[in-house]
Scaffold this motif. Structure first.
Motif, mmCIF file in Angstrom:
data_model
loop_
_atom_site.group_PDB
_atom_site.id
_atom_site.type_symbol
_atom_site.label_atom_id
_atom_site.label_comp_id
_atom_site.label_asym_id
_atom_site.label_seq_id
_atom_site.Cartn_x
_atom_site.Cartn_y
_atom_site.Cartn_z
ATOM 1 N N THR A 189 -6.688 -12.539 1.619
ATOM 2 C CA THR A 189 -5.867 -13.301 0.700
ATOM 3 C C THR A 189 -4.453 -12.685 0.922
ATOM 4 O O THR A 189 -3.484 -12.914 -0.062
ATOM 5 C CB THR A 189 -6.168 -13.200 -0.609
ATOM 6 O OG1 THR A 189 -6.496 -11.856 -1.209
ATOM 7 C CG2 THR A 189 -7.560 -14.260 -0.939
ATOM 8 N N GLU A 190 -4.092 -11.988 1.882
ATOM 9 C CA GLU A 190 -2.717 -11.490 2.191
ATOM 10 C C GLU A 190 -2.283 -10.580 1.000
ATOM 11 O O GLU A 190 -0.995 -10.159 1.229
ATOM 12 C CB GLU A 190 -1.913 -12.898 2.169
ATOM 13 C CG GLU A 190 -2.238 -13.420 3.613
ATOM 14 C CD GLU A 190 -1.334 -14.879 3.830
ATOM 15 O OE1 GLU A 190 -1.226 -15.547 2.864
ATOM 16 O OE2 GLU A 190 -1.009 -14.903 4.991
ATOM 17 N N GLN A 191 -3.065 -9.971 0.537
ATOM 18 C CA GLN A 191 -2.484 -9.166 -0.698
ATOM 19 C C GLN A 191 -2.288 -7.924 -0.116
ATOM 20 O O GLN A 191 -1.127 -7.114 -0.635
ATOM 21 C CB GLN A 191 -3.659 -8.550 -1.748
ATOM 22 C CG GLN A 191 -3.814 -9.841 -2.694
ATOM 23 C CD GLN A 191 -4.880 -9.583 -3.693
ATOM 24 O OE1 GLN A 191 -4.938 -8.700 -4.295
ATOM 25 N NE2 GLN A 191 -5.831 -10.424 -3.862
ATOM 26 N N MET B 143 -8.920 -8.662 -0.304
ATOM 27 C CA MET B 143 -7.603 -8.190 -0.481
ATOM 28 C C MET B 143 -6.780 -8.782 0.770
ATOM 29 O O MET B 143 -5.713 -9.192 0.784
ATOM 30 C CB MET B 143 -7.130 -6.822 -0.806
ATOM 31 C CG MET B 143 -7.572 -6.842 -2.397
ATOM 32 S SD MET B 143 -7.130 -4.854 -2.633
ATOM 33 C CE MET B 143 -6.362 -5.096 -4.272
ATOM 34 N N SER C 99 -0.864 -7.394 2.886
ATOM 35 C CA SER C 99 0.292 -7.796 3.439
ATOM 36 C C SER C 99 1.472 -7.962 2.528
ATOM 37 O O SER C 99 2.822 -7.737 2.882
ATOM 38 C CB SER C 99 0.146 -9.173 4.255
ATOM 39 O OG SER C 99 -0.748 -9.020 5.334
ATOM 40 N N SER C 100 1.142 -8.235 1.286
ATOM 41 C CA SER C 100 2.013 -8.521 0.294
ATOM 42 C C SER C 100 2.671 -7.133 -0.218
ATOM 43 O O SER C 100 3.739 -6.783 -0.343
ATOM 44 C CB SER C 100 1.363 -9.204 -0.692
ATOM 45 O OG SER C 100 2.286 -10.103 -1.153
ATOM 46 N N TYR C 101 1.760 -6.205 -0.218
ATOM 47 C CA TYR C 101 2.201 -4.862 -0.480
ATOM 48 C C TYR C 101 3.112 -4.354 0.642
ATOM 49 O O TYR C 101 4.340 -3.923 0.242
ATOM 50 C CB TYR C 101 0.971 -3.904 -0.638
ATOM 51 C CG TYR C 101 0.113 -4.008 -2.071
ATOM 52 C CD1 TYR C 101 1.067 -3.733 -3.126
ATOM 53 C CD2 TYR C 101 -1.179 -4.332 -2.103
ATOM 54 C CE1 TYR C 101 0.325 -3.854 -4.354
ATOM 55 C CE2 TYR C 101 -1.628 -4.344 -3.359
ATOM 56 C CZ TYR C 101 -1.046 -3.890 -4.442
ATOM 57 O OH TYR C 101 -1.587 -3.994 -5.709
ATOM 58 N N GLU C 102 2.672 -4.410 1.895
ATOM 59 C CA GLU C 102 3.393 -3.972 2.872
ATOM 60 C C GLU C 102 4.989 -4.562 2.865
ATOM 61 O O GLU C 102 6.075 -4.108 2.978
ATOM 62 C CB GLU C 102 2.881 -4.381 4.238
ATOM 63 C CG GLU C 102 2.146 -3.344 4.710
ATOM 64 C CD GLU C 102 1.195 -3.532 6.013
ATOM 65 O OE1 GLU C 102 1.964 -4.426 6.907
ATOM 66 O OE2 GLU C 102 0.236 -3.018 6.295
ATOM 67 N N MET C 103 5.024 -5.984 2.596
ATOM 68 C CA MET C 103 6.130 -6.630 2.648
ATOM 69 C C MET C 103 6.981 -6.334 1.422
ATOM 70 O O MET C 103 8.249 -6.518 1.400
ATOM 71 C CB MET C 103 6.093 -8.173 2.532
ATOM 72 C CG MET C 103 5.534 -8.841 4.077
ATOM 73 S SD MET C 103 6.943 -8.386 5.162
ATOM 74 C CE MET C 103 8.578 -9.171 4.536
ATOM 75 N N MET C 104 6.422 -5.979 0.526
ATOM 76 C CA MET C 104 7.156 -5.383 -0.713
ATOM 77 C C MET C 104 7.736 -4.116 -0.391
ATOM 78 O O MET C 104 8.266 -3.285 -1.362
ATOM 79 C CB MET C 104 6.274 -5.207 -1.845
ATOM 80 C CG MET C 104 6.487 -6.350 -2.769
ATOM 81 S SD MET C 104 5.311 -5.942 -4.285
ATOM 82 C CE MET C 104 5.082 -7.728 -4.723
ATOM 83 N N GLY C 105 7.250 -3.532 0.638
ATOM 84 C CA GLY C 105 7.720 -1.906 0.764
ATOM 85 C C GLY C 105 6.670 -0.959 -0.017
ATOM 86 O O GLY C 105 7.199 0.151 -0.159
ATOM 87 N N ILE C 106 5.699 -1.299 -0.322
ATOM 88 C CA ILE C 106 4.790 -0.614 -1.161
ATOM 89 C C ILE C 106 3.434 -0.226 -0.119
ATOM 90 O O ILE C 106 2.872 -1.185 0.459
ATOM 91 C CB ILE C 106 4.223 -1.197 -2.442
ATOM 92 C CG1 ILE C 106 5.334 -1.395 -3.270
ATOM 93 C CG2 ILE C 106 3.006 -0.401 -3.046
ATOM 94 C CD1 ILE C 106 4.931 -2.336 -4.320
ATOM 95 N N ASP C 107 3.427 1.142 0.217
ATOM 96 C CA ASP C 107 2.332 1.307 0.973
ATOM 97 C C ASP C 107 1.011 1.132 0.421
ATOM 98 O O ASP C 107 0.664 1.643 -0.533
ATOM 99 C CB ASP C 107 2.257 2.857 1.270
ATOM 100 C CG ASP C 107 1.499 3.338 2.400
ATOM 101 O OD1 ASP C 107 0.627 2.522 2.932
ATOM 102 O OD2 ASP C 107 1.625 4.285 2.790
ATOM 103 N N ARG D 226 -1.487 2.942 -2.346
ATOM 104 C CA ARG D 226 -1.467 2.120 -3.646
ATOM 105 C C ARG D 226 -3.049 1.506 -3.851
ATOM 106 O O ARG D 226 -3.567 1.606 -4.967
ATOM 107 C CB ARG D 226 -0.659 1.018 -3.705
ATOM 108 C CG ARG D 226 -0.910 -0.136 -4.744
ATOM 109 C CD ARG D 226 0.273 0.018 -5.664
ATOM 110 N NE ARG D 226 -0.223 -0.674 -6.877
ATOM 111 C CZ ARG D 226 0.183 -0.674 -8.205
ATOM 112 N NH1 ARG D 226 1.450 -0.059 -8.449
ATOM 113 N NH2 ARG D 226 -0.267 -1.398 -8.915
#
Ligand SMILES: Nc1ncnc2c1ncn2[C@@H]1O[C@H](COP(=O)(O)OP(=O)(O)O)[C@@H](O)[C@H]1O
Ligand SMILES: [Mg+2]
Lengths: 303, 260
Positions: free
Chosen positions: B125-127, B122, B129-137, B141
């Motif tokens: 594959t930047e998943q 994860m 980072s993706s959560y972080e950029m969505m503002g989801i910790d 999660r």
């Protein structure tokens, strides 16, 4: 406008949804109010220095990204383009200098302010970065569930509209592993714009795409930018595609901005480094050879 | 001189990563979910992949270990004419020691390595980072449900392991070796106590669970996001997890059963 397409379809089927109308009315009015007050520069990078593993990636870089325009950030691989996007998103912090996004100093923002700022950013990662344990639909729905208190039907409507705008409404039920590279990137784009952000950052959207997917992505990026007045930052080393859609170009090389201007200015530049990058010459200011001892001597060396 | 310096650097590095992983554990466990329904759904999904999918290996190993214990115990006890005590031997060995320890080792190999590889991938594959950029910790999660699922599943798996082991040992000693069934159960009943034997086993496996799952998710979270880095992190999870279990087992056993 791009989201009106969804409206018309619903309208024709007599299923015009007042909920969606309300949603967009609120959204458009918010954006309208903001536009009056905010400045023309959306992202302001001042004297930025950043190093990783002892190596300076940025050294005293200053650049500005105008509001509502498509800005292409170009440069060879490894120059730090992805790092720049991470700095803008606050995932890594500068060693010195400031990154200001829409008036918020990212390095000094509290956790809460940072998350608030990220909410208004969408980022399309290089690999797409769809969540592999969720379907396309759930991927796009996640930010909506997390940040809004819309009910199920409304979230469903919005997700379908976003997927429609990237042409993947029919793929809503598929898992990310079942998508082709181009589809994955479009699905990720739908997720990035789910909350109707003010800023969308694209990390190498064209890398590894076939010509048709490239064309589709170019068109999507343009349409999004024009219709919703989104500020777009496009990181790429695909010269033709980038120059064709960008309003503003920043060329990076060796930790510096070597040129900042319109695509025409880039094309007509006589700077050796710019010319080498645009034409793809193997040798120039950026050497083809990694630093090495003298070729002849190394071959003749005996020990 | 260089040796001393390296030693200090090693100790320093160890303490540093212990501190970092401690903060990591604390943050993952104490950031409460915002939407409980979603959190429970994520937790249940992890219970399935961490716990339910480990059932087969736990049951099969439990059965074999129980059978082997019965055979070995019988061959020794029969020379004293006390083969009916094989029930006591089985139950105490499994509940106090082998249940928690072998379950922990198997769990580190089966679920721990999978957790590390999954989280590492994860990351690659930047998943995350993706959560972080969505503002989801991502800690809340991704990490928290896995931690909680692992910590709650392992004591249950250890109990299942012991139960299956006792049952399989009973099959061997009663149906095959001809121990009298009544005395098999009676010897067990007389000598196994809930608060010393069963509870201590549960406490042990709970502690092992925290150690193994903590190591697994932390290794995944901090690994180098390359295929080589994920491979190394997975190996490290299994090695460090197993060593942690054996070391902790000694400490816990000394604390629980050491005062004669
Ligand atoms: N986590 C990291 N640790 C150390 N170095 C890194 C890390 N991430 C990136 N780098 C280095 O930073 C430089 C810039 O990386 P990146 O921003 O990904 O470049 P680009 O996107 O322009 O290809 C690269 O030379 C890379 O080796
Ligand atoms: Mg990159």
């Amino acid at each position: 406008m791009w989201f009106i397409e969804g409206f018309q379809d619903l309208h024709e089927r007599n299923e015009f949804s007042w909920r969606i109308f309300y949603y967009y009315a609120v959204l458009v009015s918010i954006r309208f109010c903001y536009r009056e007050s905010s400045v023309e520069v959306y992202i302001d990078v001042k004297n930025l220095s950043f190093s990783r593993g002892g190596r300076a990636i940025y050294d005293d870089v200053t650049l500005q990204i105008p509001k509502g325009k498509i800005t292409a950030v170009m440069g060879p691989s490894g120059v730090g383009k992805t790092t720049l996007l991470r700095l803008i998103g606050g995932q890594v912090m500068p060693n010195s200098g400031t990154v200001t996004v829409d008036g918020v100093n990212i390095a000094q923002a509290s956790r809460k302010e940072l998350f608030e700022a990220r909410r208004r950013m969408g980022m399309l990662f290089q690999s797409g970065a769809l969540f592999s344990d969720m379907s396309v639909f759930e991927n796009v729905a996640l930010p909506l569930q997390e940040y809004t208190d819309f009910d199920k039907t409304m979230i469903r409507d919005i997700v379908l509209m976003k997927l429609q705008s990237v042409g993947l409404r029919g793929a809503a039920h598929l898992m990310p592993s079942e998508l082709s590279g181009g589809m994955a990137r479009r699905a990720a784009l739908a997720r990035a714009i789910a909350l109707d952000p003010d800023l969308v950052m694209y990390d190498e959207p064209f890398a590894g795409q076939d010509p048709i997917s490239k064309g589709v992505l170019v068109e999507l990026i343009q349409r999004l930018n024009r219709a919703a007045n989104i500020t777009s930052v496009l990181v790429s080393h695909d010269v033709e595609e980038s120059l064709s859609i960008a309003d503003h170009v920043c060329l990076l090389s060796g930790g510096k901005v070597i040129l900042s201007g319109t695509p025409e200015e880039v094309r007509s530049s006589t700077d050796e480094r710019v010319v080498q990058f645009l034409q793809g010459h193997a040798d120039g200011p950026v050497a083809f050879h990694y630093p090495a001892p003298e070729y002849r001597e190394q071959l003749l060396e005996r020990n | 001189m260089g040796l001393v310096k390296n030693l200090f650097a090693g100790v320093y590095g160890f303490i540093e990563s212990l501190g970092q992983s401690g903060i990591f554990l604390f943050q993952s466990l104490f950031r409460l979910p915002i939407r409980w329904g979603e959190a429970i759904r994520l937790y249940v999904r992890q219970v399935y992949s961490v716990g339910v999918l480990s059932l087969i290996i736990i049951i099969v190993s439990g059965a074999f270990i129980g059978m082997v214990l019965a055979l070995q115990g019988y061959s020794i006890l029969t020379s004293y004419g006390s083969e009916s005590a094989v029930g006591q031997l089985l139950a105490l060995t499994l509940l106090r020691e082998l249940g928690p320890v072998v379950t922990g080792l198997l769990f580190a190999g089966r679920a721990g390595s999978a957790l590390t590889a999954e989280i590492g991938l994860m990351k690659a594959t930047e998943q995350l980072s993706s959560y972080e950029m969505m503002g989801i910790d991502p800690l809340r999660r991704v990490i928290a449900p896995r931690l909680l699922a692992g910590i709650t599943c392992m004591p249950i798996l250890a109990l299942i392991f012991s139960a299956v082991g006792i049952w399989a040992g009973m099959m061997v000693s009663v149906n095959w070796l001809g121990v009298y069934e009544g005395s098999f159960w009676a010897s067990m009943q007389q000598s196994v106590f809930f608060d010393t034997d069963i509870m201590n086993g549960i406490i042990k496996s709970f502690v092992f669970a925290i150690a193994v799952v903590w190591i697994a998710v932390y290794q995944g979270y901090v690994c180098q996001p390359t295929s080589e880095g994920i491979g190394r992190a997975t190996t490290r999870t299994v090695v460090m997890g197993s060593l942690a279990i054996l070391g902790l087992d000694f400490l816990l056993t000394a604390a629980m059963f050491g005062d004669f």
